[in-house]
Design a protein around this motif. Sequence first.
Motif, PDB file in Angstrom:
ATOM      1  N   VAL A 139      -0.091  -0.813  -9.606  1.00 54.24           N
ATOM      2  CA  VAL A 139      -0.078  -2.015  -8.768  1.00 54.24           C
ATOM      3  C   VAL A 139      -1.123  -2.965  -9.346  1.00 54.24           C
ATOM      4  CG1 VAL A 139      -0.485  -2.954  -6.469  1.00 54.24           C
ATOM      5  CG2 VAL A 139       0.662  -0.739  -6.731  1.00 54.24           C
ATOM      6  N   ARG A 140      -0.660  -4.094  -9.826  1.00 55.98           N
ATOM      7  CA  ARG A 140      -1.544  -4.979 -10.588  1.00 55.98           C
ATOM      8  C   ARG A 140      -2.810  -5.336  -9.815  1.00 55.98           C
ATOM      9  NH1 ARG A 140       0.072 -11.040 -12.825  1.00 55.98           N
ATOM     10  NH2 ARG A 140      -1.938 -11.489 -13.810  1.00 55.98           N
ATOM     11  N   ALA A 141      -2.670  -5.621  -8.537  1.00 50.54           N
ATOM     12  CA  ALA A 141      -3.825  -6.047  -7.752  1.00 50.54           C
ATOM     13  C   ALA A 141      -4.881  -4.960  -7.598  1.00 50.54           C
ATOM     14  CB  ALA A 141      -3.374  -6.518  -6.373  1.00 50.54           C
TER      15      ALA A 141
ATOM     16  N   SER B  75     -20.902  14.678   1.171  1.00 54.76           N
ATOM     17  CA  SER B  75     -20.214  14.102   2.324  1.00 54.76           C
ATOM     18  C   SER B  75     -19.140  13.156   1.798  1.00 54.76           C
ATOM     19  CB  SER B  75     -21.177  13.334   3.226  1.00 54.76           C
ATOM     20  OG  SER B  75     -22.122  14.200   3.811  1.00 54.76           O
ATOM     21  N   PRO B  76     -17.908  13.232   2.321  1.00 54.46           N
ATOM     22  CA  PRO B  76     -16.844  12.376   1.798  1.00 54.46           C
ATOM     23  C   PRO B  76     -16.925  10.954   2.343  1.00 54.46           C
ATOM     24  CG  PRO B  76     -15.995  13.790   3.518  1.00 54.46           C
ATOM     25  CD  PRO B  76     -17.417  14.204   3.310  1.00 54.46           C
ATOM     26  N   CYS B  77     -16.453  10.029   1.554  1.00 54.38           N
ATOM     27  CA  CYS B  77     -16.299   8.648   1.994  1.00 54.38           C
ATOM     28  C   CYS B  77     -14.937   8.154   1.498  1.00 54.38           C
ATOM     29  CB  CYS B  77     -17.426   7.758   1.474  1.00 54.38           C
ATOM     30  SG  CYS B  77     -17.563   7.749  -0.330  1.00 54.38           S
ATOM     31  N   GLU B  78     -14.488   7.011   2.002  1.00 48.20           N
ATOM     32  CA  GLU B  78     -13.140   6.549   1.693  1.00 48.20           C
ATOM     33  C   GLU B  78     -13.089   5.054   1.396  1.00 48.20           C
ATOM     34  OE1 GLU B  78     -10.560   7.567   4.898  1.00 48.20           O
ATOM     35  OE2 GLU B  78     -10.700   9.724   4.552  1.00 48.20           O
ATOM     36  N   PHE B  79     -12.245   4.723   0.436  1.00 47.74           N
ATOM     37  CA  PHE B  79     -11.815   3.350   0.203  1.00 47.74           C
ATOM     38  C   PHE B  79     -10.395   3.226   0.753  1.00 47.74           C
ATOM     39  CE2 PHE B  79     -14.700   4.563  -3.150  1.00 47.74           C
ATOM     40  CZ  PHE B  79     -15.487   3.432  -3.403  1.00 47.74           C
ATOM     41  N   SER B  80     -10.130   2.197   1.542  1.00 48.11           N
ATOM     42  CA  SER B  80      -8.792   1.980   2.081  1.00 48.11           C
ATOM     43  C   SER B  80      -8.211   0.710   1.477  1.00 48.11           C
ATOM     44  CB  SER B  80      -8.847   1.862   3.609  1.00 48.11           C
ATOM     45  OG  SER B  80      -7.560   1.626   4.127  1.00 48.11           O
ATOM     46  N   PHE B  81      -7.018   0.825   0.885  1.00 46.07           N
ATOM     47  CA  PHE B  81      -6.361  -0.300   0.231  1.00 46.07           C
ATOM     48  C   PHE B  81      -5.076  -0.636   0.987  1.00 46.07           C
ATOM     49  CE2 PHE B  81      -8.614   2.234  -2.887  1.00 46.07           C
ATOM     50  CZ  PHE B  81      -9.365   1.304  -3.579  1.00 46.07           C
ATOM     51  N   GLU B  82      -4.846  -1.920   1.221  1.00 45.27           N
ATOM     52  CA  GLU B  82      -3.647  -2.389   1.918  1.00 45.27           C
ATOM     53  C   GLU B  82      -2.684  -2.975   0.903  1.00 45.27           C
ATOM     54  OE1 GLU B  82      -1.874  -2.666   5.804  1.00 45.27           O
ATOM     55  OE2 GLU B  82      -3.796  -1.848   5.167  1.00 45.27           O
ATOM     56  N   LEU B  83      -1.494  -2.395   0.819  1.00 50.85           N
ATOM     57  CA  LEU B  83      -0.475  -2.917  -0.085  1.00 50.85           C
ATOM     58  C   LEU B  83       0.135  -4.183   0.510  1.00 50.85           C
ATOM     59  CD1 LEU B  83       1.324   0.459  -0.920  1.00 50.85           C
ATOM     60  CD2 LEU B  83      -0.297  -0.772  -2.381  1.00 50.85           C
TER      61      LEU B  83
ATOM     62  N   LEU C 222     -13.761   9.220   8.871  1.00 49.75           N
ATOM     63  CA  LEU C 222     -14.589   8.967   7.706  1.00 49.75           C
ATOM     64  C   LEU C 222     -14.885   7.481   7.597  1.00 49.75           C
ATOM     65  CD1 LEU C 222     -12.841  11.199   5.053  1.00 49.75           C
ATOM     66  CD2 LEU C 222     -14.568  11.781   6.726  1.00 49.75           C
ATOM     67  N   PRO C 223     -16.035   7.103   6.970  1.00 49.50           N
ATOM     68  CA  PRO C 223     -16.329   5.690   6.780  1.00 49.50           C
ATOM     69  C   PRO C 223     -15.319   5.064   5.843  1.00 49.50           C
ATOM     70  CG  PRO C 223     -17.870   7.055   5.579  1.00 49.50           C
ATOM     71  CD  PRO C 223     -17.084   7.971   6.440  1.00 49.50           C
ATOM     72  N   ARG C 224     -14.764   3.918   6.240  1.00 45.45           N
ATOM     73  CA  ARG C 224     -13.768   3.243   5.430  1.00 45.45           C
ATOM     74  C   ARG C 224     -14.098   1.764   5.321  1.00 45.45           C
ATOM     75  NH1 ARG C 224      -7.925   5.669   7.562  1.00 45.45           N
ATOM     76  NH2 ARG C 224      -8.276   7.801   6.865  1.00 45.45           N
ATOM     77  N   LEU C 225     -13.652   1.176   4.239  1.00 44.52           N
ATOM     78  CA  LEU C 225     -13.752  -0.257   4.055  1.00 44.52           C
ATOM     79  C   LEU C 225     -12.339  -0.789   3.920  1.00 44.52           C
ATOM     80  CD1 LEU C 225     -15.515  -2.766   3.576  1.00 44.52           C
ATOM     81  CD2 LEU C 225     -15.405  -2.285   1.135  1.00 44.52           C
ATOM     82  N   GLN C 226     -11.888  -1.608   4.866  1.00 39.13           N
ATOM     83  CA  GLN C 226     -10.550  -2.169   4.821  1.00 39.13           C
ATOM     84  C   GLN C 226     -10.547  -3.347   3.857  1.00 39.13           C
ATOM     85  OE1 GLN C 226      -8.011  -0.848   6.295  1.00 39.13           O
ATOM     86  NE2 GLN C 226      -9.157   0.687   7.445  1.00 39.13           N
ATOM     87  N   LEU C 227      -9.783  -3.176   2.772  1.00 37.18           N
ATOM     88  CA  LEU C 227      -9.728  -4.207   1.729  1.00 37.18           C
ATOM     89  C   LEU C 227      -8.304  -4.714   1.616  1.00 37.18           C
ATOM     90  CD1 LEU C 227     -11.856  -2.438  -1.028  1.00 37.18           C
ATOM     91  CD2 LEU C 227     -12.621  -4.145   0.609  1.00 37.18           C
ATOM     92  N   ALA C 228      -8.035  -5.915   2.074  1.00 35.12           N
ATOM     93  CA  ALA C 228      -6.719  -6.526   1.926  1.00 35.12           C
ATOM     94  C   ALA C 228      -6.663  -7.176   0.559  1.00 35.12           C
ATOM     95  CB  ALA C 228      -6.483  -7.556   3.023  1.00 35.12           C
ATOM     96  N   PHE C 229      -5.812  -6.647  -0.309  1.00 34.49           N
ATOM     97  CA  PHE C 229      -5.795  -7.103  -1.693  1.00 34.49           C
ATOM     98  C   PHE C 229      -4.681  -8.116  -1.908  1.00 34.49           C
ATOM     99  CE2 PHE C 229      -8.251  -3.274  -2.315  1.00 34.49           C
ATOM    100  CZ  PHE C 229      -9.168  -3.690  -3.248  1.00 34.49           C
ATOM    101  N   PHE C 230      -5.053  -9.253  -2.456  1.00 36.10           N
ATOM    102  CA  PHE C 230      -4.099 -10.264  -2.863  1.00 36.10           C
ATOM    103  C   PHE C 230      -4.433 -10.654  -4.287  1.00 36.10           C
ATOM    104  CE2 PHE C 230      -4.612 -10.611   1.697  1.00 36.10           C
ATOM    105  CZ  PHE C 230      -3.308 -10.560   2.137  1.00 36.10           C
ATOM    106  N   VAL C 231      -3.413 -10.919  -5.072  1.00 36.37           N
ATOM    107  CA  VAL C 231      -3.634 -11.223  -6.479  1.00 36.37           C
ATOM    108  C   VAL C 231      -4.583 -12.392  -6.648  1.00 36.37           C
ATOM    109  CG1 VAL C 231      -2.507 -11.959  -8.601  1.00 36.37           C
ATOM    110  CG2 VAL C 231      -1.399 -10.270  -7.157  1.00 36.37           C
ATOM    111  N   SER C 232      -4.487 -13.359  -5.773  1.00 32.76           N
ATOM    112  CA  SER C 232      -5.332 -14.541  -5.926  1.00 32.76           C
ATOM    113  C   SER C 232      -6.804 -14.208  -5.754  1.00 32.76           C
ATOM    114  CB  SER C 232      -4.935 -15.622  -4.901  1.00 32.76           C
ATOM    115  OG  SER C 232      -5.067 -15.107  -3.585  1.00 32.76           O
ATOM    116  N   VAL C 233      -7.100 -13.211  -4.925  1.00 35.54           N
ATOM    117  CA  VAL C 233      -8.490 -12.816  -4.716  1.00 35.54           C
ATOM    118  C   VAL C 233      -8.940 -11.830  -5.779  1.00 35.54           C
ATOM    119  CG1 VAL C 233     -10.070 -11.683  -3.133  1.00 35.54           C
ATOM    120  CG2 VAL C 233      -8.347 -13.251  -2.253  1.00 35.54           C
TER     121      VAL C 233
END
Length: 578
Positions: A101-103, A32-40, A2-13
């Motif tokens: 998760v605050r971020a 059609s499904p799509c996906e958001f991908s979040f990195e802890l 599935l289409p994904r967007l890799q998002l590295a989340f940091f509090v500062s950003v």
Amino acid sequence: MLPRLQLAFFVSVLGIAPLHGQTPCEGTPAYSPCEFSFELTAADLSAHPNPYAGVELHAEFRSPHFHTYLMPAFWDGGRKMILRFTPTEAGQWIYRTTSNVRALNGKDGTFNASSSDSPGFVNVANVHHWATDNKQPHLWMGYIADRFPFGTAQEFEQKLNEAAQNKFNHFRGSILGNAQDRAQVFLGPDKPNPAYFDELDRRIMAIHKRGITTDLILASNPEYVASLFPDWQARERFIRYVVARYAPLNITWQGLEEFEDYADGRALLKELGGNLQKLDPYQHPRSSNAKITSSPLLADGWMNFIVEASPDDAIGSVEHQFYQVPFVGVTDAQHLWNATMDGEYPEFRGDGVKLCGYWFDLISDTRHWELEPYFDVDGTRAVALEDVEYVSYIEHPGPPVEVSVEKHSYDVQWLNPLTGEQLEQKKYKGEHFTGEAPDKSHPWVLLVAREGRKESMLKSYKFDSRRVPVQEIETNVQKVPYAIAEPSGDTVAAGKPVRFASKLTRETRATRAMMFVWTGEVASDGRGFRVLGTGSSASIVVPPAIATNFPAVLSVHLTALNANGKAYAADRVYQLTK
């Protein structure tokens, strides 16, 4: 993938800006499904060492017409959280996240979905039938492959190809399998195996891409579920997890493979089904499989269709008159057409899948979403949309069959259900068709239809042309033409064979051919009723699991259909002992 967007989340950003701008869902076609991908982050993992159980993340999506969908995210191994979503219409969608998760909390954004020619998800329609989101009739024909998540990729592809080639539009399998699969699906308490579920995602997505609906069984039985998830919190987490992974796809929920012989089977399914009803934002159809029928669960309010697992035509035919929901019947080559005459949509297992293709070709050319069992026949069984078309099944050809019809001109055609051969159409005008099967060596299907009328109806009616007739069940003892005669005493022993028998109190032409179903219930213990047997008389073993405490008050119900399709119910109370 599935289409994904890799998002590295940091509090500062993430403390600076919300999720505006292009998203992985931008341009996604409807359905059609799509996906958001979040990195802890490492800090997130320190606070939530088991993200499956500890991280809460969901998003509220709002459609261009202001329908909202609250979609949970799921843990996909390591530091990864996935939010999977399927837009159901074209236009601009708005979303906002909520998380512990605050971020990840309070992030919003928009995306535009594009139009598509997908019919959408499957829904209950017209009392006993099915439709898709685009308001078109859906002819359910299911292929049973309960072990498809556990076989090799090659075995899965072979089964899926066979299903698609023979026009199946449903494909059934089990998410958790049985107790022997435990180590494959979960690595430990509250820890699903990401590798297993990623492969299951791939297979269900392959089914989805074929335009086929996946019928998802959760697990084999209540005992296995309770061993994996010993408390309600663990079970709700699991339901949220499978909703997050599979609700964005074209699916139905089918509970457990069986429940009747387990003391807490009904209560557990009520809990699981209630969580599906609460957490699935798309409200896919919900039921459960069973050894005989899932109808005892209907009164709990979470189900909206019944699965019939018994090939006994009496059960399917009688229950169809008692419940105003669709029926899906587990069937095989021998019982396929009889299940249709019972008013069931087929879920097929075993050899003979080509016969299903022949079935689909004929039934798809009817107004199947309005066909109901029809009883004004002789020498055959039938379903009909009266005044329009009559489909009869002659399992054992003999004397000429008779079908009473409204007085019009009709096209008459015979179909060989074993080969798909359709004989030349003939014309008939009148109100009492009589005809003999072309030969007596095998079953035949007879179609008597006003083809011109059907074509004009497709232009005149968006879906249903009339209300489905729902009859009132006759319970007045003065009008019910039978009574429960045996056991003649007041006591029945659970777990032992007991003869049950009815006695006709009024003989008419209609009572010469009766379908009887025996059910029993200990209402005070709340385990629901059980189908005990069929026929005017039967040797019945009342299952001990029907009651918690003994002795108990057992209510025995004998429901029946006469030859004209009239439904009756009679009752008798016994003391149930061990």
